[in-house]
Design an enzyme around this catalytic site. Structure first.
Site, short mmCIF file in Angstrom:
data_model
loop_
_atom_site.label_atom_id
_atom_site.label_comp_id
_atom_site.label_asym_id
_atom_site.label_seq_id
_atom_site.Cartn_x
_atom_site.Cartn_y
_atom_site.Cartn_z
N GLU A 311 20.30 0.46 58.11
CA GLU A 311 21.58 1.15 57.93
C GLU A 311 21.64 2.44 58.75
O GLU A 311 22.61 2.68 59.46
CB GLU A 311 21.78 1.46 56.44
CG GLU A 311 23.12 2.09 56.12
CD GLU A 311 24.29 1.12 56.30
OE1 GLU A 311 24.29 0.08 55.64
OE2 GLU A 311 25.17 1.39 57.13
N ASP A 315 24.20 3.18 61.86
CA ASP A 315 25.20 4.24 61.73
C ASP A 315 25.06 5.28 62.83
O ASP A 315 26.03 5.67 63.46
CB ASP A 315 25.06 4.93 60.36
CG ASP A 315 25.39 4.02 59.20
OD1 ASP A 315 25.96 2.94 59.44
OD2 ASP A 315 25.07 4.37 58.04
N SER A 559 29.34 -2.08 56.98
CA SER A 559 28.49 -0.96 57.37
C SER A 559 28.66 -0.59 58.82
O SER A 559 28.44 0.55 59.21
CB SER A 559 27.01 -1.34 57.18
OG SER A 559 26.63 -1.15 55.87
#
Ligand SMILES: *[C@@H]1O[C@H](CO)[C@@H](O)[C@H](O)[C@H]1NC(C)=O
Ligand SMILES: *[C@@H]1O[C@H](CO)[C@@H](O)[C@H](O)[C@H]1NC(C)=O
Ligand SMILES: *[C@@H]1O[C@H](CO)[C@@H](O)[C@H](O)[C@H]1NC(C)=O
Ligand SMILES: *[C@@H]1O[C@H](CO)[C@@H](O)[C@H](O)[C@H]1NC(C)=O
Ligand SMILES: *[C@@H]1O[C@H](CO)[C@@H](O)[C@H](O)[C@H]1NC(C)=O
Ligand SMILES: *[C@@H]1O[C@H](CO)[C@@H](O)[C@H](O)[C@H]1NC(C)=O
Ligand SMILES: *[C@@H]1O[C@H](CO)[C@@H](O)[C@H](O)[C@H]1NC(C)=O
Length: 644
Positions: A311, A315, A559
């Protein structure tokens, strides 16, 4: 810094509270104030033992705030493109003053506590006036709230949390209290949306050492050189720029800001950033985010795996890559033992949930976030940075796992951040109409064979922007319309069971329900027509090339969509700041308006299956799969720039 720090420090301190309460009030019957909707035992937690009665249990009482019922109107006034007040964001002090509890609320609740035997010195109030805190023992709290505490233990991790099934307060006090912590609110730990959703890239891409400038960190760290021709199989920065007509970005403003929230133990590895940038954005090699450590957070590098690094890598690589050279603020939240919840990063940016000024008062130590041994004992991180103009969070939980009081209180804080000019983005979830813990049975509990759709939180909060996922359809190019994401993951979407429909989406949602009625009844989803629908918009969420743990992976999920959308808003903010205007803040009233209709690519293919159904279907106009569609950045920039 956008706001002078002194304003924040004004809002933080605790002062001892001195008030003469009427001692003659007769103690009336307690009524249940909050009760758990879902028991932790249903979700891999077991009751371990009763805590000892003398153990300290720092109790925080969230007082009912004034003017909360006007929050939506206040936000509309400064966020709707047709409003003459557009862009006139509030100062933190205005926010504190507007929402402070009524004097009567403070008097009644303090009176109750004193009557119950707590001395004035034990009662403290946050200077932002939202919370009372008392330092009490487990036995005292059990008596006060007519409840029983248990320590719960996670079956796999052994993690412990303290809580009760329900609690009561005197009937005449109820209207003055939003919620009391720690009680029924259970922190399941916000899970990254993309946690398990990835494919090993394996021999992804063609080695092309002549172009490969990044360090080779591991044998499988193969360079990738995709072209716009295969964005249906591999999404890169260039694919996104082409898909969303992103103009060349050269920041012209000072003081722009963009924050990304990550929850420990999720963490990025510096080498992964460099591997990605070496391949796709060479001048960023060696560049890192500005790290803000919240509540004992660490960017741990001891344990590495896709679920610990995926993640964060995704990001940061995409937010930094798209907004280069904008500095990204990493809001790394929670310690290694207890983790953290959404309230914790909110505390750090606006102090709204802060309940004490840690460190100043030794008796208040260890409050974050519960009194169990082993966790972070330092002061809670409270208002330590000004809120960035955009904050993207790719974590979520099932709406059914949070109490309505708690969800509404947290949602109100997002609304306050909107008033101050921050755009809050959350990914809408990766399981279509299903929840993280399955679907719901007829009594609203998550079960393996449930048939009722399970909406997500915080995306159902009407004051956040919920971002769903699309895909370049197989064998299509970036120059053809996208569909809803139907590879590996399905775009989270549906209707809230807690939040009613905000004005800005009333016409869009009612036209969806009228013109494209879903083939389901109230047994599957909240079809009342008066409930908040999500997502608000969407962006690609399939096949992202991400450098993780020394190699390239293909990553899927909303995400991906949220930080990418946040990057676009950051570009828009740059244009506005350079023109001497403020950031866009809360964007929902704008993106649903007629003025902005043409700035989105309407998605009309695909659906978001789940709960053994095809889910909802993407159609013309807003739909609970892809919202109003994907952004056309070339159109959005001049539109937002034309607003005051
Ligand atoms: C930008 O930030 C600097 C340093 O914090 C401050 O002095 C300056 O006034 C800010 N500029 C604007 C336009 O807000
Ligand atoms: C790493 O994993 C080990 C084994 O699961 C665990 O005991 C340790 O606490 C972890 N360390 C960190 C920093 O997460
Ligand atoms: C729904 O599931 C919960 C938890 O498993 C269970 O206690 C409850 O009885 C179920 N309700 C129905 C109607 O089956
Ligand atoms: C779901 O499973 C429970 C327990 O196995 C069973 O009692 C119930 O009838 C099932 N419900 C449906 C809708 O299949
Ligand atoms: C895409 O094209 C390939 C090769 O022409 C073909 O084998 C495949 O079935 C196509 N996939 C779809 C979804 O049309
Ligand atoms: C549907 O949503 C509305 C508005 O949020 C809410 O009042 C109602 O309780 C919800 N219905 C169910 C069955 O949860
Ligand atoms: C986005 O807007 C630009 C500028 O108006 C236009 O040239 C482009 O075709 C639009 N992109 C799409 C996918 O419609």
């Amino acid at each position: 810094m956008r706001f002078p720090l002194v304003v924040f420090s004004l809002g933080l301190g605790y002062f001892s509270f001195c008030i003469s309460a009427p001692s003659s009030t007769i103690r009336t019957n307690h009524v249940i104030h909050e009760k758990r909707a879902v028991e932790p035992q249903a979700l891999d937690w077991t009751i371990s033992h009763r805590p000892e009665g003398h153990k300290r249990l720092p109790l925080r009482i969230g007082l009912t705030q004034q003017n909360v019922q006007n929050l939506e109107d206040m936000l509309m006034a400064i966020s709707h493109p047709d409003s003459p007040e557009y862009g006139k964001h509030w100062t933190p002090q205005q926010v504190v003053d507007t929402f402070a509890p009524a004097e009567e609320t403070v008097r009644k609740v303090v009176g109750w506590l004193k009557e119950s035997g707590f001395s004035t010195e034990k009662i403290k109030m946050s200077a932002n006036k939202g919370w009372l805190q008392i330092d009490a023992s487990v036995a005292e709290v059990e008596e006060l709230l007519n409840t029983e505490y248990h320590v719960y233990k996670h079956l796999e991790t052994g993690e412990e949390q303290i809580g009760c099934h329900e609690y009561s307060v005197p009937a005449e006090i109820r209207e003055h209290i939003d919620l009391i912590k720690p009680t029924v609110h259970f922190n399941y730990g916000p899970s990254p949306q993309s946690g398990t959703k990835f494919k090993r890239a394996g021999d992804l891409g063609q080695p092309s050492s002549s172009k490969f400038t990044g360090p080779k960190k591991s044998p499988n760290a193969k360079p990738v050189s995709p072209t716009l021709a295969n964005c249906d199989e591999m999404i890169t920065l260039d694919c996104l720029r082409a898909l969303y007509s992103v103009p060349d970005f050269t920041p012209k403003s000072k003081n722009n800001s963009y924050g990304i929230v990550e929850f420990t133990p999720q963490a990025f590895l510096a080498d992964d950033l460099d591997l990605f940038f070496g391949n796709f954005s060479p001048n960023l090699v060696g560049v890192r985010p500005d790290i803000v450590l919240i509540d004992g957070a660490v960017v741990q590098t001891t344990n590495q795996s896709f679920s610990l690094n995926g993640e964060s890598s995704l990001d940061l690589e995409y937010a930094m890559g798209l907004t280069n050279p904008q500095t990204i603020t990493l809001l790394q939240t929670g310690d290694l033992v207890e983790g953290a919840g959404f309230d914790n990063w909110l505390d750090a940016v606006d102090g709204s949930f802060c309940t004490f000024e840690g460190g100043d008062d030794p008796t208040q130590d260890g409050i974050y976030p519960d009194p169990l041994p082993g966790g972070f004992k330092g002061p809670e991180s409270c208002g330590i940075i000004a809120p960035p103009f955009v904050v993207s969070t790719s974590y979520g939980q099932d709406e059914v796992t949070i109490s309505a009081f708690s969800a509404i209180r947290q949602c109100t804080e997002y609304g306050k951040l909107g008033l101050m000019g921050t755009s809050i983005l959350y990914s809408s979830g990766d399981r279509g109409v299903a929840g993280r813990d399955g679907c719901l049975n007829s009594t609203g509990q998550p079960v393996a064979n449930g048939t009722m759709f399970s909406p997500q939180f915080p995306v159902t909060c009407p004051f956040v922007t919920a971002v769903g996922a699309t895909q370049v359809n197989p064998n299509s190019t970036v120059f053809e319309p996208e569909g809803a994401c139907e590879q590996v993951i399905f775009s989270g979407g549906g209707f809230s069971n807690i939040f009613s429909i905000p004005d800005y989406q009333k016409s869009a949602v009612s036209s969806f329900l009228k013109n494209h009625p879903p083939p389901y009844t109230s047994a599957q989803f909240n079809n009342s027509g008066i409930s908040r629908g999500y997502p608000d918009l969407a962006a690609n969420g399939a096949n992202y090339v991400v450098a993780v743990d020394g190699g390239f992976e293909l990553v899927f999920g909303t995400s991906c969509s949220s930080p990418v959308t946040g990057s676009f808003i950051t570009m828009i903010n740059d244009a506005r700041l350079a023109a001497g205007k403020g950031p866009v803040g809360f964007i929902n009233p704008a993106i649903y308006s007629d003025k902005f209709k043409d700035a989105f690519n309407d998605i009309t293919m695909g659906g978001n299956q789940g709960c053994n159904t095809p889910g909802f279907t993407a159609t013309e106009g807003w739909d609970p799969v892809t919202g109003v569609g994907t952004p056309n950045v070339s159109k959005l920039i001049p539109l937002f720039l034309s607003l005051p």
